[in-house]
Design a protein around this motif. Structure first.
Motif, PDB file in Angstrom:
ATOM      1  N   VAL A  54      12.890  -1.929   6.933  1.00 24.68           N
ATOM      2  CA  VAL A  54      13.259  -0.830   6.038  1.00 24.68           C
ATOM      3  C   VAL A  54      12.662  -1.083   4.663  1.00 24.68           C
ATOM      4  CG1 VAL A  54      15.161   0.408   4.918  1.00 24.68           C
ATOM      5  CG2 VAL A  54      15.411  -0.383   7.280  1.00 24.68           C
ATOM      6  N   ARG A  55      12.018  -0.054   4.105  1.00 29.58           N
ATOM      7  CA  ARG A  55      11.577  -0.088   2.715  1.00 29.58           C
ATOM      8  C   ARG A  55      12.260   1.071   1.991  1.00 29.58           C
ATOM      9  NH1 ARG A  55       8.202   3.492   0.622  1.00 29.58           N
ATOM     10  NH2 ARG A  55       7.419   2.048  -0.961  1.00 29.58           N
ATOM     11  N   ILE A  56      12.522   0.900   0.712  1.00 28.86           N
ATOM     12  CA  ILE A  56      13.222   1.921  -0.068  1.00 28.86           C
ATOM     13  C   ILE A  56      12.402   2.270  -1.294  1.00 28.86           C
ATOM     14  CG2 ILE A  56      15.302   2.442  -1.407  1.00 28.86           C
ATOM     15  CD1 ILE A  56      16.877   0.692   0.479  1.00 28.86           C
ATOM     16  N   GLY A  57      12.242   3.577  -1.530  1.00 31.46           N
ATOM     17  CA  GLY A  57      11.519   4.043  -2.703  1.00 31.46           C
ATOM     18  C   GLY A  57      10.330   4.889  -2.332  1.00 31.46           C
ATOM     19  N   GLY A  58       9.811   5.608  -3.313  1.00 25.16           N
ATOM     20  CA  GLY A  58       8.672   6.481  -3.079  1.00 25.16           C
ATOM     21  C   GLY A  58       7.365   5.713  -2.966  1.00 25.16           C
ATOM     22  N   PHE A  59       6.313   6.467  -2.643  1.00 37.03           N
ATOM     23  CA  PHE A  59       4.990   5.866  -2.476  1.00 37.03           C
ATOM     24  C   PHE A  59       4.059   6.180  -3.648  1.00 37.03           C
ATOM     25  CE2 PHE A  59       6.541   6.332   1.875  1.00 37.03           C
ATOM     26  CZ  PHE A  59       6.242   5.097   2.416  1.00 37.03           C
ATOM     27  N   GLY A  60       4.440   7.149  -4.486  1.00 36.27           N
ATOM     28  CA  GLY A  60       3.537   7.585  -5.538  1.00 36.27           C
ATOM     29  C   GLY A  60       2.646   8.715  -5.087  1.00 36.27           C
ATOM     30  N   GLY A  61       3.240   9.692  -4.392  1.00 33.37           N
ATOM     31  CA  GLY A  61       2.471  10.857  -3.961  1.00 33.37           C
ATOM     32  C   GLY A  61       1.638  10.589  -2.728  1.00 33.37           C
ATOM     33  N   LYS A  62       0.802  11.576  -2.384  1.00 33.51           N
ATOM     34  CA  LYS A  62       0.006  11.480  -1.162  1.00 33.51           C
ATOM     35  C   LYS A  62      -1.017  10.343  -1.235  1.00 33.51           C
ATOM     36  CE  LYS A  62      -3.067  15.143  -2.845  1.00 33.51           C
ATOM     37  NZ  LYS A  62      -3.553  16.527  -2.599  1.00 33.51           N
ATOM     38  N   GLU A  63      -1.547  10.098  -2.438  1.00 34.33           N
ATOM     39  CA  GLU A  63      -2.522   9.009  -2.569  1.00 34.33           C
ATOM     40  C   GLU A  63      -1.857   7.655  -2.333  1.00 34.33           C
ATOM     41  OE1 GLU A  63      -1.957  11.284  -4.900  1.00 34.33           O
ATOM     42  OE2 GLU A  63      -3.787  12.496  -5.018  1.00 34.33           O
ATOM     43  N   GLY A  64      -0.652   7.488  -2.875  1.00 36.54           N
ATOM     44  CA  GLY A  64       0.057   6.232  -2.678  1.00 36.54           C
ATOM     45  C   GLY A  64       0.453   6.019  -1.230  1.00 36.54           C
ATOM     46  N   LEU A  65       0.846   7.088  -0.552  1.00 33.15           N
ATOM     47  CA  LEU A  65       1.205   6.975   0.859  1.00 33.15           C
ATOM     48  C   LEU A  65      -0.022   6.620   1.695  1.00 33.15           C
ATOM     49  CD1 LEU A  65       3.104   7.217   3.227  1.00 33.15           C
ATOM     50  CD2 LEU A  65       2.872   9.710   3.125  1.00 33.15           C
ATOM     51  N   ALA A  66      -1.149   7.264   1.428  1.00 28.35           N
ATOM     52  CA  ALA A  66      -2.375   6.942   2.162  1.00 28.35           C
ATOM     53  C   ALA A  66      -2.779   5.488   1.938  1.00 28.35           C
ATOM     54  CB  ALA A  66      -3.499   7.876   1.735  1.00 28.35           C
ATOM     55  N   ARG A  67      -2.641   5.010   0.710  1.00 27.19           N
ATOM     56  CA  ARG A  67      -2.979   3.618   0.408  1.00 27.19           C
ATOM     57  C   ARG A  67      -2.053   2.664   1.160  1.00 27.19           C
ATOM     58  NH1 ARG A  67      -3.160   4.330  -4.483  1.00 27.19           N
ATOM     59  NH2 ARG A  67      -1.025   3.785  -5.066  1.00 27.19           N
ATOM     60  N   TYR A  68      -0.751   2.982   1.200  1.00 27.79           N
ATOM     61  CA  TYR A  68       0.206   2.135   1.929  1.00 27.79           C
ATOM     62  C   TYR A  68      -0.162   2.080   3.418  1.00 27.79           C
ATOM     63  CZ  TYR A  68       4.611   0.277   3.681  1.00 27.79           C
ATOM     64  OH  TYR A  68       5.555  -0.496   4.303  1.00 27.79           O
ATOM     65  N   ILE A  69      -0.533   3.214   3.984  1.00 21.23           N
ATOM     66  CA  ILE A  69      -0.902   3.259   5.401  1.00 21.23           C
ATOM     67  C   ILE A  69      -2.096   2.357   5.683  1.00 21.23           C
ATOM     68  CG2 ILE A  69      -1.872   4.769   7.190  1.00 21.23           C
ATOM     69  CD1 ILE A  69      -0.154   7.041   5.973  1.00 21.23           C
ATOM     70  N   ARG A  70      -3.111   2.437   4.821  1.00 28.27           N
ATOM     71  CA  ARG A  70      -4.307   1.617   5.040  1.00 28.27           C
ATOM     72  C   ARG A  70      -4.017   0.136   4.815  1.00 28.27           C
ATOM     73  NH1 ARG A  70      -6.792   6.133   2.328  1.00 28.27           N
ATOM     74  NH2 ARG A  70      -6.505   5.039   0.338  1.00 28.27           N
ATOM     75  N   GLU A  71      -3.326  -0.179   3.719  1.00 29.38           N
ATOM     76  CA  GLU A  71      -3.107  -1.590   3.379  1.00 29.38           C
ATOM     77  C   GLU A  71      -2.180  -2.290   4.357  1.00 29.38           C
ATOM     78  OE1 GLU A  71      -1.687  -1.550  -0.608  1.00 29.38           O
ATOM     79  OE2 GLU A  71      -3.679  -1.187  -1.497  1.00 29.38           O
ATOM     80  N   ASN A  72      -1.317  -1.544   5.020  1.00 29.16           N
ATOM     81  CA  ASN A  72      -0.353  -2.157   5.943  1.00 29.16           C
ATOM     82  C   ASN A  72      -0.683  -1.905   7.407  1.00 29.16           C
ATOM     83  OD1 ASN A  72       1.947  -3.291   4.132  1.00 29.16           O
ATOM     84  ND2 ASN A  72       1.437  -1.303   3.239  1.00 29.16           N
TER      85      ASN A  72
END
Length: 254
Positions: A54-72
């Motif tokens: 479980v992670r809690i908190g936002g990603f920083g918009g669509k760019e942050g979510l895309a970055r999280y997907i790639r980095e993880n």
């Protein structure tokens, strides 16, 4: 855990959720051997945690979510957010395309007008407030983020039910901090006890809170329903079972 290394046991799935369906799906996928990360927005102080990471908190918009997907090293994204979380759903569509991963939207079915109901569909919370006659005794079940128009319209008597109560509500409001599901008997008792004349609700859908709709019909109480926002197109399923099957099919053919 080192989130940068791919787990050799199974694929890595990110669920953006917080709904009952998101928790149920996480449990099924963890049991099936997938590595599941569920992201919660952190808007409630007492969230119900699902199986898996479980992670809690936002990603920083669509760019942050895309970055999280790639980095993880996420293999698949599941949007299992609330039907009214339109911005988050839009971010999921954009981020999945940017990161080039499959996306499944788990979207619970909307409520339909019950037989015999006085059913008034409106587009926004402001429209719902505008539809209330002066002196109405209102059961308000729209969540704390949509209270503004009702706070501004002081011509009604409000009973507001929500999971967590914000500070600063008027003294003459009856506020109930509660988490469903609520039975038909519970809803009938509440509406009769409070002398409710109008029910205002979002069309959140599902079966867990449908008791209030049935109670309103039985008591001949008009139901003012805020329609769902329009979401961008996505591969959508309407149940946890179908979502689980879709995950299996994507990885089988991928």
């Amino acid at each position: 855990m080192d989130m940068g290394n791919r787990d050799t046991i199974g694929r890595r799935i990110l669920i953006v959720g917080g709904t009952t369906e998101a928790r149920e799906l996480a449990g099924l996928l963890v049991d099936a051997g997938y590595e599941v990360i569920t992201s919660l927005a952190g808007r409630t102080d007492t969230p119900r945690f699902p199986a898996g990471i479980v992670r809690i908190g936002g990603f920083g918009g669509k760019e942050g979510l895309a970055r999280y997907i790639r980095e993880n090293c996420i293999d698949l994204l599941v949007d299992a957010t609330h039907p009214f979380a339109a911005q988050i759903s839009a971010n999921c569509v954009a981020a999945a395309a940017d990161a080039d991963v499959p996306l499944i939207r788990l979207e619970r079915p909307a409520w339909k007008k019950p037989e015999g109901a006085t059913w008034i569909e409106v587009g926004t919370a402001q429209d719902a407030a505008d539809a209330l006659p002066r002196g109405a005794r209102v059961l308000l079940t729209v969540g704390r983020q949509e209270l503004g128009p009702f706070l501004a319209y002081t011509g009604c008597h409000y009973t507001a039910r929500m999971i967590e109560v914000p500070a600063g509500l008027p003294d003459d409001w009856r506020v109930i901090a509660a988490r469903g599901p609520f039975t038909l008997e519970d809803e009938l008792h509440l509406m009769q006890e409070r002398g409710i004349t109008h029910l205002v609700t979002k069309n959140s859908g599902g079966t867990q809170v449908a008791g209030k709709l049935e109670a309103a019909v039985q008591l001949s109480i008009p139901i003012i329903v805020i329609k769902r926002p329009r979401l961008p197109k996505a591969n959508a399923v309407d149940s946890v079972v179908w979502a689980h099957q879709s995950v299996t099919r994507i990885f089988r053919t991928g």
